[in-house]
Structures are given as structure tokens and as C-alpha cells.
Design a protein around this motif. Structure first.
Motif, short mmCIF file in Angstrom:
data_model
loop_
_atom_site.label_atom_id
_atom_site.label_comp_id
_atom_site.label_asym_id
_atom_site.label_seq_id
_atom_site.Cartn_x
_atom_site.Cartn_y
_atom_site.Cartn_z
N THR A 351 0.85 -1.21 0.00
CA THR A 351 0.00 0.00 0.00
C THR A 351 0.88 1.25 0.00
O THR A 351 0.55 2.25 -0.63
N ASP A 471 -5.68 -2.12 -5.11
CA ASP A 471 -4.95 -2.51 -3.90
C ASP A 471 -5.85 -3.44 -3.08
O ASP A 471 -6.60 -2.98 -2.24
N GLU A 472 -5.75 -4.70 -3.34
CA GLU A 472 -6.61 -5.72 -2.71
C GLU A 472 -8.08 -5.31 -2.83
O GLU A 472 -8.86 -5.46 -1.89
MG LIG Z 1 -2.07 -2.91 2.05
#
Ligand SMILES: [Mg+2]
Ligand SMILES: Nc1ncnc2c1ncn2[C@@H]1O[C@H](COP(=O)(O)OP(=O)(O)O)[C@@H](O)[C@H]1O
Length: 530
Positions: A351, A471-472
Motif C-alpha cells: 500500500t 490494492d486488494e
Molecule cells: Mg495494504
């Protein structure tokens, strides 16, 4: 002057034509002033005072509201322009307090200073009048003023402490309310309602207590001021025989002094109020004094397309005050028009890397280049126009589904609907009672995690970005839906740049390239695979 005139009129017999016994300071004027002139002057003075008072109120309130408004705007703008990392260090509830409540302290301080000036001016004018009428009384009044100021000094520190205590009690109360609202489900799941109620009541009592103390201190300073004025008047009366002053002049000066008393009280209360709001003022000024994000204000070269690649050159990133780097010596490239998976265990800095790509944070060491140009030299908004990100947690706002996907951007409804289709969100949105117009609270409690993520994904897609960062973003979706979403995205992003952060090997395998991050703590100076 009004006091003296009223005093003069009230003493005058109705039959007499001239005011023969005006106080001594009017000297020889008495013979030429008739009673009707005096009445006319008095009425004019009163009307003028009313008009001036009214005009003053209007101007003062306009100025005060303008100050409040401008400070609020500056505070809000500041939150948007400080570096993201600085913002993360603030408590949200404190920021709300500062913008919504404490911003008024600046206008209050301004009003206070103006009133202080007016009261001081009045005190000086009255003082001069007294000096002309009866200087020994003026000297007594000055002595009283000195004692009065010294005693006020004793209160000033207490007022400052009280202001700070009241502010921190209020901040705690807002903080508790805010966290309770954010964590209500957990509070209820753990059966902690009574505990929270108890904590709230204790904090609320503390707030009430600081306000009561403030009122009591106000009453005490008012009493002090009244007592001192009474003391000085009593001294004048008792010593009138020995003071070298004409009795009528002494009487007029005493009335003047008495008339001055509310102004002294006003002066005191404004002065102490300034001490009391010092803590709020400091909070407001501290936020305003925050440095703007250098990247946000810097210009730079405009970027229209990503043609070749994004390269991380030996990039490290340390969060403020962190002992370990979140990213250490990362070197890799992301090729334009290709799909890339960014993988690595939790906490390995994925992240953080996405945030560096978004230019929310900048590398502590090393540099990032876009088609060979340093990201820091590219005009930030032109870079952000190419990108969109969708993350694990979606920041939903109070508004309809449509509002949430559009997110205050200029995007056609058909693009919103297309994006919802791409994110496989239409299927559940259309089952909501009002479809795309369904109102979602900022927490969107009626939506499941996977549904929220699909709204976030639609939001990212609606602007049809050249480069999509996930991001996920599909972590809460079931595998079947995730598979459908990804195959739609892979088709749509064929020939465009797609960067996907995921835990799931099955997702990473779908991407052409792979960058594997190891935890920064174990990988010292490791070159990441590209
Ligand atoms: Mg993350
Ligand atoms: N705002 C922050 N302040 C301080 N440390 C942070 C912050 N955000 C993340 N970290 C730390 O940086 C490291 C990397 O975090 P992150 O990039 O979120 O990892 P990942 O996304 O790979 O799980 C973690 O150790 C995390 O605790």
C-alpha cells in the motif's frame, strides 16, 4: 456628558429658563445655554448614540462573520493541502472541532479586541473628563485602576488554564462521540453500551464543570470590579471634606465614575475572555501554520500519457517516527500497457508503494521515474488524471449509489452505469429498493464488504483511467465474482496499464508481470523481481 446633562436637567426647576448651576467644568457656558437647547442636545445625543450603536452592531457582526467564514475556509483548505502523512497524524474529531467550533475563536478574539479598544477609549475619555472636573478624584481613580489591573493579572492565568481545560474536556467528549459512532457495532457486539454511557456522562460532567467554573470566575471578576469601584466612590465621599475639590464637581466626577463602571467591567470581561480562548486560538493557528504539501503547490511538466514505464530506483520509505522503513531499497519497473501483480506478505509495503505512485507520499530515498522523468517534476494533477485507485477499504460518503460512484466528478450517468457493470455491481444495485438512487450513509451499513468494494471499483473505473491500481480491491469478493470482475477488467485493460495488489496467487497468476515484495525487515537491499 450625557450623565451630567441628565443630572443637570433632573436638578433644574421646570420654570427656570437657563441652567445656572451646571457643574463647574462648564464654566461660563451656563448663562448662554437655555433649557430647551439642553433638551435638544440631549435628544440629539441619544438618537446619535442609538444610530451609532446600531451601525456599530451591523458592522461588527458583518466583520465577525466574515472573519469566521474566511478562517473556516482556510482551515478546510489547509486540511486538503497539508501532506497526507501530516493529516494522518491528526485526530479526525479534533479537526472537526477546529473547523466547526474553534474557528469561531478567531472572530471572537477580533470582536474582543475591538470591544477592548472601545472600552479603553471610553475609559480614557471619561478619565480625561474627570481630570478636568476634579483632578484629585482622577488621581484616586488611577490608583484604583492600578490595583484593579494587578488583581486582574491574578485571574488571567486562571482563565487561561480554564480555557485549556474546557477545550480539552470538549475534545475528549467529541472524540468519544466520534469513536462510538465509528465502532457502534463493536460496542454493541461486546455489550459495552453501559460502559460507554458511563464514560460519556463523566466527560460531559467535566465539560459542564469547566463551564460552570468559567461562569463563577466571571461572577467573581465582576464582583471584584464592582467592589473596587464602590471602594473608590466611598473613599471619595468620605474624604470629600479633605480633598481640595468643589462639592458639585466631586459629585459629577463620582457619577461619571459610576457610569464608567460598566465599561470597566466590559474591559475586564473581554480581557479575560481573550485569555480563555487562547487555547482554541492556538489550535486554529497551529493548523493554519501547517506547511502545505510541496508537491501539491509545485507546478511541473504536464504528462498526457504513460508511454513506456514507471520505474522505482532504489526507493525507500520511512513513515514519520517509524523505526523501520516501510519500503527498503525497492527497484523495479512497471511497463506501460501491461498487467502487473504486486505481491508480498501483509506489512511488506504494498500500500505504501501504491501511495507513492499516487504521489500521496514521496520516497524518503531513491526516486520514481515516469517514462524517464522524475515523478517529482511532473505536474501532479496531470499525473493523477491518468490514474485511479480502488482499495480494500472504500471511503463511502453520505449520498446515493450514483453519488458515491461519481464522487463529485463530472462524469456522465452512462459512464457510471458502465463502470458499475464492469465492477459487477449493477446486479446488486438493481436489487436495492431505489437502485442507483438508493441512499447510502457514509458507513453504508446495509452493504456487505464485497458490495462496498464493487462500488469503490466502479468509482475508480468511471473516470476511465489509463492506469488502474487495485490494492486488494476484490479481497472481500467471493472467488466466482472476483473471477468475473477480473476477466472483465483484463479484457477492458488489454493494452492499458493495470497494477493489481493481491494476496491470492490465483489473481497474481492472471497478470503478465509480477513484483514480489519481501518484508523490509528481512530483505536488506534486495532487488525486487520484475
Ligand atoms: Mg495494504
Ligand atoms: N500511516 C502510517 N504510519 C506509520 N506506519 C505505517 C503507516 N502505514 C503503514 N505503516 C507501516 O508500514 C509498513 C507497510 O505497510 P503497508 O504498506 O500498508 O503494507 P501492506 O500494504 O503490504 O500490507 C507496515 O509495517 C505498517 O505498519
Amino acid at each position: 456628558m450625557l450623565v451630567s446633562l441628565v443630572f443637570a436637567l433632573s436638578q433644574q426647576s421646570p420654570a427656570s429658563g437657563s441652567v445656572a448651576w451646571l457643574p463647574a467644568y462648564f464654566g461660563g457656558l451656563e448663562s448662554s445655554i437655555t433649557k430647551s437647547m439642553l433638551v435638544a442636545v440631549l435628544i440629539c445625543a441619544i438618537i446619535l448614540r442609538i444610530i451609532l450603536g446600531f451601525v456599530n452592531d451591523i458592522i461588527a457582526s458583518t466583520v465577525s462573520h466574515q472573519i469566521s467564514e474566511s478562517i473556516r475556509h482556510r482551515l478546510y483548505a489547509k486540511i486538503l493541502t497539508i501532506p497526507f502523512q501530516r493529516f494522518q497524524r491528526y485526530e479526525r474529531s479534533d479537526l472537526i472541532n477546529v473547523i466547526a467550533t474553534e474557528s469561531y475563536s478567531v472572530a471572537s478574539a477580533h470582536t474582543g479586541l475591538v470591544r477592548l479598544g472601545i472600552s479603553l477609549g471610553t475609559i480614557i475619555i471619561f478619565g480625561a473628563g474627570m481630570l478636568v472636573m476634579a483632578w484629585p478624584i482622577a488621581v484616586l481613580a488611577v490608583m484604583f485602576g492600578v490595583v484593579h489591573n494587578l488583581s486582574l493579572g491574578l485571574f488571567a492565568a486562571a482563565y487561561r488554564r480554564l480555557g485549556a481545560a474546557s477545550l480539552s474536556a470538549l475534545e475528549e467528549l467529541t472524540h468519544l462521540s466520534w469513536t462510538t459512532l465509528q465502532t457502534l457495532k463493536a460496542v454493541k457486539s461486546f455489550g459495552l453500551e453501559d460502559d460507554h454511557k458511563g464514560i460519556f456522562e463523566t466527560l460531559s460532567k467535566t465539560v459542564g464543570e469547566t463551564w460552570r467554573r468559567s461562569d463563577r470566575m466571571g461572577a467573581a471578576t465582576s464582583l471584584l470590579s464592582e467592589t473596587l469601584t464602590f471602594g473608590v466612590i466611598l473613599t471619595i465621599i468620605l474624604s470629600s471634606q479633605v480633598l481640595p475639590v468643589d462639592f458639585r464637581a466631586a459629585l459629577s466626577a463620582t457619577i461619571l465614575l459610576y457610569r464608567l463602571q460598566p465599561h470597566i467591567k466590559q474591559f475586564d470581561s473581554q480581557l479575560l475572555r481573550l485569555h480563555e480562548i487562547e487555547a482554541s486560538l492556538q489550535n486554529v493557528l497551529a493548523l493554519i501554520a501547517e506547511q502545505d504539501d510541496a508537491r501539491k503547490t509545485a507546478g511541473g511538466e504536464e504528462l498526457r500519457h504513460l508511454k513506456q514505464e514507471i520505474v522505482f530506483h532504489d526507493v525507500s520509505f520511512f513513515y514519520e517516527e517509524a523505526r523501520m522503513p516501510a519500503v527498503r531499497h525497492a527497484s523495479f519497473s512497471i511497463r506501460a500497457g501491461e498487467t502487473t501483480a504486486l505481491t508480498g506478505p501483509s506489512g511488506s509495503g504494498k500500500t505504501t508503494i501504491i501511495n507513492m505512485l499516487l504521489d500521496l507520499i514521496q520516497p524518503t530515498e531513491g526516486r520514481i521515474t515516469i517514462d524517464g522523468k522524475d515523478l517529482s517534476t511532473i505536474e501532479r494533477s496531470s499525473w493523477l488524471r491518468l490514474l485511479a485507485v480502488s482499495g480494500q477499504d472504500v471511503e463511502l460518503m453520505d449520498g446515493s449509489v450514483l453519488d458515491n460512484i461519481r464522487f463529485r466528478r463530472d462524469i456522465l450517468e452512462e459512464d457510471v452505469r458502465w463502470a458499475a457493470d464492469m465492477a459487477c455491481a449493477t446486479e446488486f444495485i438493481e436489487n436495492l429498493p431505489y437502485g442507483f438512487d438508493e441512499w447510502l450513509g457514509d458507513e453504508a451499513i446495509r452493504l456487505s464488504g464485497g458490495q462496498r468494494q464493487r462500488i469503490g471499483l466502479a468509482r475508480a473505473l468511471a473516470g476511465r483511467p489509463d492506469i488502474l491500481l487495485l490494492d486488494e480491491a476484490t479481497s472481500a469478493l467471493d472467488e466466482e465474482t472476483e473471477g468475473r470482475v477480473l476477466s472483465l477488467l483484463l479484457r477492458e485493460y488489454d493494452g492499458r496499464t493495470l497494477i493489481v495488489v493481491s494476496h491470492r496467487p490465483s489473481v497474481a497468476r492472471l497478470m503478465k508481470n509480477r513484483i514480489d515484495l519481501r518484508p523490509a525487515t528481512t530483505a536488506d537491499g534486495l532487488l525486487y523481481g520484475g
